[in-house]
Design an enzyme around this catalytic site. Sequence first.
Site, mmCIF file in Angstrom:
data_model
loop_
_atom_site.group_PDB
_atom_site.id
_atom_site.type_symbol
_atom_site.label_atom_id
_atom_site.label_comp_id
_atom_site.label_asym_id
_atom_site.label_seq_id
_atom_site.Cartn_x
_atom_site.Cartn_y
_atom_site.Cartn_z
ATOM 1 N N CYS A 54 -4.588 -25.470 28.859
ATOM 2 C CA CYS A 54 -5.927 -24.904 29.063
ATOM 3 C C CYS A 54 -5.831 -23.526 29.719
ATOM 4 O O CYS A 54 -6.558 -22.598 29.359
ATOM 5 C CB CYS A 54 -6.781 -25.821 29.929
ATOM 6 S SG CYS A 54 -6.998 -27.497 29.270
ATOM 7 N N CYS B 142 0.361 3.536 2.972
ATOM 8 C CA CYS B 142 1.005 3.000 4.177
ATOM 9 C C CYS B 142 2.494 3.326 4.177
ATOM 10 O O CYS B 142 3.070 3.681 5.217
ATOM 11 C CB CYS B 142 0.809 1.481 4.248
ATOM 12 S SG CYS B 142 -0.916 0.941 4.207
ATOM 13 N N CYS C 45 -4.722 -28.459 33.608
ATOM 14 C CA CYS C 45 -4.017 -28.489 32.317
ATOM 15 C C CYS C 45 -3.366 -27.136 32.018
ATOM 16 O O CYS C 45 -4.048 -26.109 31.944
ATOM 17 C CB CYS C 45 -5.008 -28.862 31.216
ATOM 18 S SG CYS C 45 -4.493 -28.454 29.544
ATOM 19 N N CYS D 216 0.832 -1.208 0.000
ATOM 20 C CA CYS D 216 0.000 0.000 0.000
ATOM 21 C C CYS D 216 0.867 1.260 0.000
ATOM 22 O O CYS D 216 1.655 1.489 0.924
ATOM 23 C CB CYS D 216 -0.926 -0.031 1.217
ATOM 24 S SG CYS D 216 -1.651 1.549 1.660
#
Length: 446
Positions: free
Chosen positions: A196, A59, A193, A56
């Site tokens: 987790c 950008c 865990c 871009c």
Amino acid sequence: MKPLLSGVLLCCSLFVRVQAFYSPSDDVVILTPSNFNREVIQSDSLWLIEFYAPWCGHCQRLTPDWKKAATALKGIVKVGAVDADEHKSLGSQYGISGFPTIKIFGANKNKPEQYQGGRTSQAIVDGAMNALRALVKERLSGSSGSSGYSKQSGGGSAGGSKKDVVELTDDNFDKMVLDSDDVWMVEFFAPWCGHCKNLEPEWAAAASAVKEQTKGKVRLGAVDATVHQAVSSRYGIRGFPTIKIFRKGEEPEDYQGGRSSGEIIARALDLFSDNAPAPELLEIINEDVLKGTCEDNQLCIIGILPHILDTGASGRNGYLDVMAKMADKYKKKMWGWLWAEAGSQMELEASLGIGGFGYPAMAAINTRKMKFALLKGSFSDTGIHDFLRELSVGRGSTATLTGGVLPQIHSVEPWDGKDGQLPEEEEYDLSDVDLDDDDFDKKIEL
């Protein structure tokens, strides 16, 4: 060989400069799906984040000012950058459709605001300081004391303490998940865990974003498999965390994606769009239709179709079928789709520069920026697809709506689906008109 080698090195050098906008030595924080939640969502800091694409041009021109602003704001406001071309999941999560897009992550990190200021370093700094003052004022008033994200408390259940993660059990699983018309992503976890526990904040952040962006049509839940063993056994859960996707009437599907919030959200949005109907194609019959559609969606696509007397019902339905097909093709974008008959909304046509000719025509409007783009190609599957594809990657020329506001919309009767009819001509009775031959001859001579 030396000229060839130098040419290769030059090309490589140019490639590196285009790709690597920011480096670890800059004061701009490089953000990716793997660190975004930790750095931004769980932070109490105010963040300005640029979503960019390496190809871009806008950008590339912004980069030096963005770096300069980051240095000036160091220790005051966090300044980051996301390569949204490489990390499409993050871009999709925040509805990025053009580059560069700058968002302000303030009090509620799940609802960033669009930065609307200038692109110079001074304008960026001014915008950041204005946002910071607003954040401090909110905190002083007591209306906003946190980032809007409940941080992980450490230990405990991976699903129970997060308000947008639904706690599922042996007793409520069938009713909540299997009998639901919604799509569910369910995590089966064990409290001990480690993986987790690492997933917990990502899952919670994703749940909030998914709930908002799908309007509750995709939901994230969690089952403590060590407690609710009946449902876990039913689905053969042996490792933790295990994530499964449930759709009504179908066998559950194993989730195979990444474990960052951005990747989870991206998959959820795919599930939502796969199961969502195409957006409704509405006729612009009053102001509420236009404003409701354009202000509730990032873009609204508007077709201006020829007058019914020029096409008849079959011709008009052909154009509407093309628009409906494209609306379905691009339904993942969740844009609004509208149409109007040529001449029925002249102020709208004038504001878009359509000007009373060249029908059918099409425009895409961004009401947040009050910008629009016009279809230059054919009003066909191919022409519209090319037009929308360019828009979706931030390309194509745009202009500002006349006056910077939505035009006046007139209330009109909706199309009845029938062929048009010419207005009946008024009949005149000349039987009582006395006109002799001499008068008639004189009028002919004139």
